[in-house]
Design a protein around this motif. Structure first.
Motif, mmCIF file in Angstrom:
data_model
loop_
_atom_site.group_PDB
_atom_site.id
_atom_site.type_symbol
_atom_site.label_atom_id
_atom_site.label_comp_id
_atom_site.label_asym_id
_atom_site.label_seq_id
_atom_site.Cartn_x
_atom_site.Cartn_y
_atom_site.Cartn_z
ATOM 1 N N HIS A 119 8.986 -7.263 -8.315
ATOM 2 C CA HIS A 119 8.631 -8.384 -7.459
ATOM 3 C C HIS A 119 7.159 -8.244 -7.090
ATOM 4 O O HIS A 119 6.636 -7.120 -6.989
ATOM 5 C CB HIS A 119 9.476 -8.394 -6.180
ATOM 6 N N ALA A 120 6.494 -9.361 -6.888
ATOM 7 C CA ALA A 120 5.072 -9.345 -6.542
ATOM 8 C C ALA A 120 4.887 -9.705 -5.074
ATOM 9 O O ALA A 120 5.417 -10.721 -4.603
ATOM 10 C CB ALA A 120 4.298 -10.325 -7.420
ATOM 11 N N CYS A 180 6.338 -12.687 -0.777
ATOM 12 C CA CYS A 180 6.962 -11.933 -1.862
ATOM 13 C C CYS A 180 7.488 -12.911 -2.909
ATOM 14 O O CYS A 180 8.383 -13.712 -2.631
ATOM 15 C CB CYS A 180 8.098 -11.062 -1.320
ATOM 16 N N ARG A 181 6.902 -12.850 -4.087
ATOM 17 C CA ARG A 181 7.349 -13.674 -5.210
ATOM 18 C C ARG A 181 8.451 -12.908 -5.935
ATOM 19 O O ARG A 181 8.212 -11.883 -6.539
ATOM 20 C CB ARG A 181 6.191 -13.979 -6.159
ATOM 21 N N MET A 182 9.658 -13.455 -5.848
ATOM 22 C CA MET A 182 10.825 -12.747 -6.358
ATOM 23 C C MET A 182 11.112 -13.089 -7.816
ATOM 24 O O MET A 182 11.085 -14.264 -8.213
ATOM 25 C CB MET A 182 12.061 -13.101 -5.516
ATOM 26 N N ARG A 183 11.396 -12.076 -8.606
ATOM 27 C CA ARG A 183 11.881 -12.292 -9.957
ATOM 28 C C ARG A 183 13.384 -12.557 -9.869
ATOM 29 O O ARG A 183 14.122 -11.812 -9.210
ATOM 30 C CB ARG A 183 11.601 -11.070 -10.827
ATOM 31 N N ALA A 210 15.010 -5.549 -0.478
ATOM 32 C CA ALA A 210 13.970 -4.520 -0.426
ATOM 33 C C ALA A 210 12.583 -5.154 -0.418
ATOM 34 O O ALA A 210 11.695 -4.719 0.327
ATOM 35 C CB ALA A 210 14.113 -3.576 -1.616
ATOM 36 N N GLY A 211 12.386 -6.174 -1.240
ATOM 37 C CA GLY A 211 11.096 -6.859 -1.275
ATOM 38 C C GLY A 211 10.753 -7.506 0.055
ATOM 39 O O GLY A 211 9.612 -7.446 0.528
ATOM 40 N N GLU A 212 11.744 -8.117 0.684
ATOM 41 C CA GLU A 212 11.510 -8.751 1.987
ATOM 42 C C GLU A 212 11.195 -7.705 3.054
ATOM 43 O O GLU A 212 10.342 -7.932 3.924
ATOM 44 C CB GLU A 212 12.744 -9.574 2.371
ATOM 45 N N LEU A 213 11.877 -6.567 2.987
ATOM 46 C CA LEU A 213 11.613 -5.499 3.958
ATOM 47 C C LEU A 213 10.194 -4.962 3.799
ATOM 48 O O LEU A 213 9.499 -4.714 4.792
ATOM 49 C CB LEU A 213 12.621 -4.369 3.776
ATOM 50 N N THR A 261 -2.834 -5.387 1.109
ATOM 51 C CA THR A 261 -3.238 -6.329 0.063
ATOM 52 C C THR A 261 -2.108 -6.649 -0.902
ATOM 53 O O THR A 261 -2.274 -7.460 -1.797
ATOM 54 C CB THR A 261 -4.418 -5.760 -0.753
ATOM 55 N N GLY A 262 -0.962 -6.005 -0.747
ATOM 56 C CA GLY A 262 0.164 -6.293 -1.612
ATOM 57 C C GLY A 262 0.174 -5.439 -2.864
ATOM 58 O O GLY A 262 -0.457 -4.383 -2.945
ATOM 59 N N GLY A 263 0.881 -5.919 -3.872
ATOM 60 C CA GLY A 263 1.017 -5.196 -5.125
ATOM 61 C C GLY A 263 2.312 -5.600 -5.804
ATOM 62 O O GLY A 263 2.911 -6.633 -5.480
ATOM 63 N N PHE A 264 2.752 -4.785 -6.741
ATOM 64 C CA PHE A 264 3.969 -5.076 -7.489
ATOM 65 C C PHE A 264 5.038 -4.038 -7.124
ATOM 66 O O PHE A 264 4.863 -2.851 -7.364
ATOM 67 C CB PHE A 264 3.703 -5.042 -8.990
ATOM 68 N N LEU A 265 6.125 -4.512 -6.534
ATOM 69 C CA LEU A 265 7.216 -3.631 -6.152
ATOM 70 C C LEU A 265 8.140 -3.430 -7.347
ATOM 71 O O LEU A 265 8.771 -4.378 -7.825
ATOM 72 C CB LEU A 265 7.995 -4.217 -4.971
#
Length: 347
Positions: A11-12, A23-26, A96-99, A111-115
């Motif tokens: 996820h990004a 969070c951009r979810m796959r 997990a991405g939302e958390l 700055t974010g990243g790729f989870l």
């Protein structure tokens, strides 16, 4: 060192103006491909080779005195639901991405990243690998010999990563070491937020365990009837065993180590540690940088650096603690040559 990949997803977490993170979810797991397997095997290799990892568990830090502090259990509960088959991997990863997005939003520097989350098996243990990866620009040359800039995942600079031994967690929920994580320089966590979003507290200090191990070995050696050479052989056996375990990505096991030391003449080391006040776990990771002190003394300060093999102490290198001096017999030829040339130039 192959791994069996069960599933993985990315996820990004990106910035959307004014520091707002989304969070951009796959919507589905990553496709099962050789590229995915190769990538995860490389991440497994890099992570395993990382020195000085920390170890922890789901909960709050031991000794936390603030009664208002409560454990963050959201990640743990979602993972438990996934393990019990009540939650699909994609739904678990979305939570997990939302958390992580929520935790990151508390910090101005985020700055974010790729989870990346991946469930895989290695050496009869199930693991969940969790990493926040960053993108790194790179240049490629096209077929028509033009330069093009692309972004690729920076796997080599793995700083925000953790691995949960799901098998150990299932078998012993009271364990304090089923989560491992990358630590920064000088033993500091790279970023508290990464552990906070999982609700992970540090349980075992690996460097402290390795230092306690060295103290226990020296105490046991001091009580033995071994001569100087035999004592150094004990230290060498310890370092060799620890190095092999670290290189294989496996932990130190005190019963095994005790057998190794017995071969060098030091008997009943395991019983000695259990009867002493060393607070050693039966199993923990080795730290080469700490254990190297068994074979070599080194230090620097005020413009002076000194390093020598431990076997030379008391023979070629004499330490006088009362005068705060070291006397070196048999100066290395290259150093001796430099000193003599400098002395001649001073005439």
């Amino acid at each position: 060192m192959s791994i069996q990949v069960e599933t993985a997803i990315i996820h990004a977490i990106v910035s959307q103006g004014e520091g707002q993170l989304v969070c951009r979810m796959r919507p589905q797991p990553l496709n099962d491909s050789q590229a995915l397997t190769t990538t995860l095997e490389e991440l497994h290799r890099i992570y395993t080779a990382k020195p000085g990892k920390g170890y922890g568990y789901f909960g709050i830090p031991e000794g936390e005195s603030d009664p208002e502090v409560e454990a963050n259990t959201a990640f743990k509960e979602a993972l438990r639901e996934y393990r019990q088959g009540n939650l699909g991997f994609v739904d678990f990863s979305r939570q997990a991405g939302e958390l992580l997005q929520s935790e990151l939003s508390k910090y101005d520097f985020a700055t974010g990243g790729f989870l990346l989350l991946s469930s895989y098996n290695h050496t009869a243990n199930d693991y969940l690998f969790v990493a926040l990866l960053s993108a790194k620009p790179s240049l490629t040359v096209s077929d028509d010999m033009e330069l093009h800039q692309n972004d690729h995942l920076d796997l080599s600079n793995l700083q925000l990563a953790a691995r949960i031994n799901l098998t150990e967690w299932d078998a012993d929920a009271d364990s304090r070491k089923y989560i491992s994580f990358v630590k920064g320089r000088a033993g500091r966590k790279v970023a508290d937020f990464f552990l906070d979003f999982m609700g992970c507290a540090e349980g075992i200090n690996v460097k402290a365990q390795n230092k306690s191990l060295m103290v226990a070995v020296e105490d046991c050696v001091a009580e033995s009837e071994l001569d100087k050479q035999e004592r150094q052989q004990v230290r060498d056996n310890l370092f060799s065993y620890a190095s092999e375990q670290v290189d294989k990505g496996e932990s130190l096991k005190l019963p095994e180590l005790s057998e190794q030391l017995a071969e060098a003449g030091l008997d009943d080391f395991y019983a000695f540690t259990n009867n002493g006040d060393y607070a050693l776990e039966d199993e923990f990771d080795g730290d080469k940088s700490t254990l190297r002190q068994l074979k070599k003394f080194s230090g620097s300060g005020a413009g002076v650096s000194v390093s020598f093999d431990a076997i030379h102490l008391g023979e070629r290198v004499i330490y006088n603690p009362h005068q705060d001096t070291l006397m070196i017999k048999g100066i290395p030829p290259n150093l001796k040559d430099q000193l003599e040339r400098r002395l001649k130039g001073s005439d």
